[in-house]
Design a protein around this motif. Structure first.
Motif, short mmCIF file in Angstrom:
data_model
loop_
_atom_site.label_atom_id
_atom_site.label_comp_id
_atom_site.label_asym_id
_atom_site.label_seq_id
_atom_site.Cartn_x
_atom_site.Cartn_y
_atom_site.Cartn_z
N ALA A 163 0.83 -1.20 0.00
CA ALA A 163 0.00 0.00 0.00
C ALA A 163 0.87 1.26 0.00
CB ALA A 163 -0.95 -0.01 1.19
N GLU A 164 1.93 1.22 0.80
CA GLU A 164 2.86 2.37 0.85
C GLU A 164 3.55 2.57 -0.49
OE1 GLU A 164 5.12 5.60 1.99
OE2 GLU A 164 3.30 4.76 2.89
N LEU A 165 4.00 1.50 -1.12
CA LEU A 165 4.65 1.59 -2.42
C LEU A 165 3.68 2.11 -3.49
CD1 LEU A 165 6.84 -1.64 -2.45
CD2 LEU A 165 7.63 0.73 -2.28
N GLU A 166 2.42 1.68 -3.43
CA GLU A 166 1.43 2.17 -4.38
C GLU A 166 1.17 3.67 -4.18
OE1 GLU A 166 -2.12 -0.19 -4.61
OE2 GLU A 166 -1.00 -2.00 -5.16
N ARG A 167 1.15 4.11 -2.93
CA ARG A 167 0.98 5.54 -2.64
C ARG A 167 2.16 6.33 -3.19
NH1 ARG A 167 2.71 9.15 0.52
NH2 ARG A 167 3.93 7.86 1.90
N GLN A 168 3.37 5.84 -2.97
CA GLN A 168 4.57 6.51 -3.47
C GLN A 168 4.58 6.54 -5.00
OE1 GLN A 168 7.92 4.53 -1.67
NE2 GLN A 168 7.55 5.46 0.34
N ARG B 284 3.92 9.46 -10.10
CA ARG B 284 3.22 9.70 -11.36
C ARG B 284 2.67 11.12 -11.42
NH1 ARG B 284 0.43 3.90 -11.39
NH2 ARG B 284 1.97 2.81 -12.68
N GLU B 285 2.16 11.61 -10.31
CA GLU B 285 1.65 12.98 -10.26
C GLU B 285 2.78 13.98 -10.49
OE1 GLU B 285 -0.28 15.86 -6.91
OE2 GLU B 285 -1.05 13.79 -7.00
N THR B 286 3.91 13.76 -9.84
CA THR B 286 5.07 14.63 -10.02
C THR B 286 5.56 14.58 -11.46
OG1 THR B 286 5.71 14.33 -7.72
CG2 THR B 286 7.42 15.11 -9.23
N GLY C 192 3.78 13.93 -14.06
CA GLY C 192 2.81 14.69 -14.85
C GLY C 192 3.06 16.19 -14.76
N ASP C 193 3.40 16.67 -13.56
CA ASP C 193 3.74 18.09 -13.38
C ASP C 193 4.97 18.46 -14.19
OD1 ASP C 193 1.60 18.29 -11.62
OD2 ASP C 193 2.85 18.25 -9.81
N PHE C 194 6.00 17.60 -14.16
CA PHE C 194 7.21 17.85 -14.93
C PHE C 194 6.93 17.84 -16.43
CE2 PHE C 194 9.86 16.36 -11.18
CZ PHE C 194 10.34 17.63 -10.90
N GLU C 195 6.11 16.91 -16.87
CA GLU C 195 5.76 16.85 -18.29
C GLU C 195 5.03 18.11 -18.71
OE1 GLU C 195 3.66 13.14 -18.48
OE2 GLU C 195 5.48 12.00 -18.96
N GLN C 196 4.12 18.62 -17.87
CA GLN C 196 3.40 19.85 -18.18
C GLN C 196 4.37 21.03 -18.23
OE1 GLN C 196 0.03 20.33 -19.02
NE2 GLN C 196 0.92 22.28 -19.63
N LEU C 197 5.26 21.09 -17.26
CA LEU C 197 6.26 22.15 -17.24
C LEU C 197 7.15 22.08 -18.47
CD1 LEU C 197 7.47 24.49 -15.60
CD2 LEU C 197 8.92 22.82 -14.45
N SER C 198 7.54 20.90 -18.86
CA SER C 198 8.36 20.71 -20.06
C SER C 198 7.60 21.16 -21.31
CB SER C 198 8.77 19.25 -20.19
OG SER C 198 9.52 19.05 -21.37
N ASP C 199 6.34 20.79 -21.40
CA ASP C 199 5.51 21.22 -22.54
C ASP C 199 5.38 22.74 -22.58
OD1 ASP C 199 5.13 18.60 -23.31
OD2 ASP C 199 3.08 18.46 -22.51
N ASP C 200 5.15 23.34 -21.41
CA ASP C 200 5.02 24.80 -21.35
C ASP C 200 6.32 25.47 -21.79
OD1 ASP C 200 2.46 24.45 -20.36
OD2 ASP C 200 3.00 24.92 -18.28
N PHE C 201 7.45 24.96 -21.30
CA PHE C 201 8.75 25.53 -21.70
C PHE C 201 8.96 25.38 -23.20
CE2 PHE C 201 13.16 24.73 -22.83
CZ PHE C 201 13.72 25.96 -22.50
#
Length: 170
Positions: free
Chosen positions: A10-15, A20-22, A24-33
């Motif tokens: 459960a802990e590994l799935e949460r991590q 994955r969320e992080t 996604g944030d990096f991919e969005q930032l990369s796309d914006d740049f």
């Protein structure tokens, strides 16, 4: 033992979900740049510590007719297209050494004026990892300034500048 494994799972799935969320944030930032980089009319080139081209913007490609083969090559290919090549290279080396930005106006061999800014490129641990150079075309501004100077000179008018804060006339 099973309960411990289930808790660990459960802990590994949460991590994993957080990762994955992080991502996604990096991919969005990369796309914006990348969108900003591609749509800007400011020519930008990223150089590594050995002054080789890492990446350049479409505007720079247009200004200096660069192709994909420029990546990995020394910045000389760009500097050769400017008056004062040695001064440009010296400024870039100074930015690498001091971490201080340098701004100057440069003239291309084709007669186009640019405002050139050389900025340190920092790695995640705040070490200077290279240099970013931006080129903003200012040819129209330079031409207008020359016409203005000629108009003032030929009109035989006196031009005064008054610094209100200091009270000085120039």
């Amino acid at each position: 033992m099973v309960a411990t494994l289930q808790q660990r799972n459960a802990e590994l799935e949460r991590q994993l979900a957080q990762a994955r969320e992080t991502l996604g944030d990096f991919e969005q930032l990369s796309d914006d740049f990348n969108n900003l980089f591609a749509s800007s009319d400011v020519g930008t080139v990223f150089l590594d510590r050995e002054l080789r081209v890492r990446k350049f913007s479409p505007a720079l490609k247009h200004f200096f007719r660069l192709g994909p083969e420029a990546v990995g090559r020394p910045v000389d290919q760009i500097a050769d297209q400017l008056e004062g090549k040695d001064e440009m290279l010296q400024q870039v080396k100074e930015v690498l050494q001091t971490g201080q930005s340098i701004e100057s106006e440069v003239l291309s061999r084709e007669g186009r004026w640019f405002l050139k800014r050389s900025l340190p490129y920092f790695s995640t641990n705040q070490a200077i990892d290279g240099v970013i150079i931006t080129f903003t075309e200012i040819s129209a501004n330079k031409a207008m300034h020359s016409r203005f100077d000629l108009a003032i000179e030929s009109s035989r008018l006196v031009w005064w500048e008054w610094d209100v804060q200091s009270g000085h006339l120039a």
